[in-house]
Write a protein that holds these residues in place. Sequence first.
Motif, PDB file in Angstrom:
ATOM      1  N   ALA A 400       1.102  -1.179   0.021  1.00  0.00           N
ATOM      2  CA  ALA A 400      -0.071  -0.016   0.007  1.00  0.00           C
ATOM      3  C   ALA A 400       0.513   1.349  -0.008  1.00  0.00           C
ATOM      4  O   ALA A 400       2.057   1.454   0.550  1.00  0.00           O
ATOM      5  CB  ALA A 400      -1.003   0.083   1.277  1.00  0.00           C
ATOM      6  N   ILE A 401       0.347   2.339  -0.558  1.00  0.00           N
ATOM      7  CA  ILE A 401       0.948   3.669  -0.621  1.00  0.00           C
ATOM      8  C   ILE A 401       0.222   4.444   0.248  1.00  0.00           C
ATOM      9  O   ILE A 401      -1.243   4.204   0.439  1.00  0.00           O
ATOM     10  CB  ILE A 401       0.692   4.301  -1.805  1.00  0.00           C
ATOM     11  CG1 ILE A 401       1.885   3.829  -2.903  1.00  0.00           C
ATOM     12  CG2 ILE A 401       1.024   5.962  -1.847  1.00  0.00           C
ATOM     13  CD1 ILE A 401       1.548   4.358  -4.535  1.00  0.00           C
ATOM     14  N   ILE A 402       0.255   5.102   1.444  1.00  0.00           N
ATOM     15  CA  ILE A 402      -0.517   5.919   2.441  1.00  0.00           C
ATOM     16  C   ILE A 402      -0.140   7.222   1.941  1.00  0.00           C
ATOM     17  O   ILE A 402       0.881   7.636   2.180  1.00  0.00           O
ATOM     18  CB  ILE A 402      -0.115   5.423   3.822  1.00  0.00           C
ATOM     19  CG1 ILE A 402      -0.339   3.939   3.935  1.00  0.00           C
ATOM     20  CG2 ILE A 402      -0.991   6.318   4.680  1.00  0.00           C
ATOM     21  CD1 ILE A 402       0.057   3.436   5.329  1.00  0.00           C
ATOM     22  N   ALA A 403      -1.186   7.771   1.687  1.00  0.00           N
ATOM     23  CA  ALA A 403      -1.307   9.540   1.671  1.00  0.00           C
ATOM     24  C   ALA A 403      -2.095  10.050   2.667  1.00  0.00           C
ATOM     25  O   ALA A 403      -2.978   9.771   2.762  1.00  0.00           O
ATOM     26  CB  ALA A 403      -1.860   9.901   0.032  1.00  0.00           C
ATOM     27  N   GLY A 404      -1.266  10.903   3.471  1.00  0.00           N
ATOM     28  CA  GLY A 404      -2.105  11.222   4.733  1.00  0.00           C
ATOM     29  C   GLY A 404      -2.367  12.852   4.784  1.00  0.00           C
ATOM     30  O   GLY A 404      -1.575  13.543   3.818  1.00  0.00           O
ATOM     31  N   ASP A 405      -3.005  13.101   5.771  1.00  0.00           N
ATOM     32  CA  ASP A 405      -3.397  14.527   5.875  1.00  0.00           C
ATOM     33  C   ASP A 405      -2.695  14.863   7.134  1.00  0.00           C
ATOM     34  O   ASP A 405      -2.020  14.338   7.762  1.00  0.00           O
ATOM     35  CB  ASP A 405      -4.837  14.611   5.747  1.00  0.00           C
ATOM     36  CG  ASP A 405      -5.220  16.101   5.646  1.00  0.00           C
ATOM     37  OD1 ASP A 405      -5.408  16.349   4.263  1.00  0.00           O
ATOM     38  OD2 ASP A 405      -5.712  16.860   6.235  1.00  0.00           O
ATOM     39  N   SER A 428       0.616  15.826   4.251  1.00  0.00           N
ATOM     40  CA  SER A 428       1.020  17.243   4.177  1.00  0.00           C
ATOM     41  C   SER A 428       1.203  17.900   5.607  1.00  0.00           C
ATOM     42  O   SER A 428       1.123  19.181   5.791  1.00  0.00           O
ATOM     43  CB  SER A 428      -0.511  17.902   3.774  1.00  0.00           C
ATOM     44  OG  SER A 428      -1.611  17.608   4.637  1.00  0.00           O
ATOM     45  N   SER A 429       1.690  17.062   6.632  1.00  0.00           N
ATOM     46  CA  SER A 429       2.263  17.538   7.781  1.00  0.00           C
ATOM     47  C   SER A 429       3.309  18.262   7.832  1.00  0.00           C
ATOM     48  O   SER A 429       3.836  18.764   8.708  1.00  0.00           O
ATOM     49  CB  SER A 429       1.765  16.645   8.983  1.00  0.00           C
ATOM     50  OG  SER A 429       3.336  15.627   8.857  1.00  0.00           O
ATOM     51  N   THR A 430       4.050  17.990   6.802  1.00  0.00           N
ATOM     52  CA  THR A 430       5.544  18.542   6.711  1.00  0.00           C
ATOM     53  C   THR A 430       5.511  19.789   5.762  1.00  0.00           C
ATOM     54  O   THR A 430       4.509  20.274   5.224  1.00  0.00           O
ATOM     55  CB  THR A 430       6.483  17.659   5.953  1.00  0.00           C
ATOM     56  OG1 THR A 430       6.017  17.325   4.666  1.00  0.00           O
ATOM     57  CG2 THR A 430       6.659  16.279   6.533  1.00  0.00           C
TER      58      THR A 430
END
Length: 563
Positions: A400-405, A428-430
């Motif tokens: 899996a690829i995990i794209a986070g918010d 997007s936390s960085t």
Amino acid sequence: MNFPETIAHFDEAGTRPPARPATDLTCGEALVALLEGYGVQYVFGIPGVHTVELYRGLGASTIRHVTPRHEQGAGFMADGYARVTGKPGVCFIITGPGMTNMATAMAQAYADSIPMLVISSVNARRQLGTGDGRLHELPSQQDVFSGFTAFSHTLLNAAELPQVLARAFAVFGSARPRPVHIEIPLDVIVAPAGGMNLTPPALPAKPTACPNALAAAADLLAGARRPLILAGGGASDAPVELRELAERLQAPVALTINAKGLLPAGHPLLIGSTQSLAPTRAMVREADVVLAVGTELGETDYDVMFDGGFAIEGLLIRIDIDGQQLMRNMRPDVAIAGDARHALGRLSTRLHECAAHAPQSDWGAPRVAAVRETLLAGYDRPTRSQMHLIDTIIDTLPDAIIAGDSTSPVYAGNFAYDARAPRSWFNSSTGYGTLGYGLPAAIGAKLAAPERPVVCLIGDGGLQFTLPELASAVEARVPAIVLLWNNFGYGEIRKYMTARGIVPVGVDIHTPDFMALARGFGCAACRADTPHALAAQLRHAVRRDSPTVIEIDEADWFARVPA
């Protein structure tokens, strides 16, 4: 690449009218042909009256158009596509409000060094800067966007198009990748471009490092007893070279969030992404030589506690494709400007040619194991419980690829999760740190890697920023999995306010019925409150050809999942 002498188009009924001679092309049509030549597969955008002429050549091209529900969504989709492929995501955006809607996505990509090509319209040349109050008019659109792009260019003549596009792709392929903005006045979009050369030029390779600087760095590393490597997203294309060098040196490796997977999970030299935590910081201070490659050494990877506690006390070698970045944040003893893959490979070769490196006996893997054990013992109950969530995803969907918010489980994963491969964990936390990124970025990631499961890990507050992009995913038949962590408001900000003695205000927002909304958009929808239930729902989701929203109530998960 050779292009046909005629360009064909399809009408609204899908029938193919007589092909138009290539000599009759407009600038907008030539743009599409050039993008095809550069290998562009997708364009993200919302057609408007100021961009329809960009679409004239799109219908008959090999490029697939994906329509978001907001221009910010277009930018985040392009970002997610770029992070998985390393290739630029491309957007067609109308002048004025379309571009200001795009601004946040472009700024996030700029902060995280993500390649993105934004093609926009702008008012006709004779109308630029007049202040006449025309439709979508900005005083200077180029000035607005030049601050968070590698460059922003106004195309004042159709003949300039091939050169300007070549400049953009040179940035993407051989410099620090960042967004490029090209705006085309309305009268230039329709200008004749029949004599234009539609074959992309040869592009430059990435710059190679100075041999003298490499020799100096190799000498320092060869003599190090306690070497350590800090690797960032700028080294994403060099996992083989990084691993070889780390193993040759027996150097512990700490990865930034965008570099997760450069050393695979379980590698004995992998510290993780814990540079903001005390045990890792102590280890960095013990190192006598630190090699920092492809990393800004910036706050969102090294000081998320905002306490100024990260320090390097040994000698510092820095490698970065951006010479200016070498001089920011921490002063290097050796500065190497060049491609990370080339520089790491050459360093490894030089060290192989030297006498065998002899690190301190209790350094390397033994020191990493001790630090990781201390880190694991220090994680609080919520972090441990949220790691069960991420472990369940990866145990069920190993590829899996995990794209986070910006949401609580993502923060936990940024510290405690080790990816199995590069370009498999990003959020997007960085950098710029926006909300609403996860869902459209996951759509872009799934388009980039249709054969892999893609999971969007997002909170209820963040999802409400870009919730309508569920419709985009359904329409484009993108079966991304949206894992919704629901803590009924802006939970992380609520905790932050409380910790600082501030009465929480504005964080307990109304929470809609996400299951009803998801089904209304055409998605499958379900809930899960245990790892077993989550694994079952994930297995169902990957068999669907449309998106699935899986909601997890934070309180229920914490109550049912042991730490």
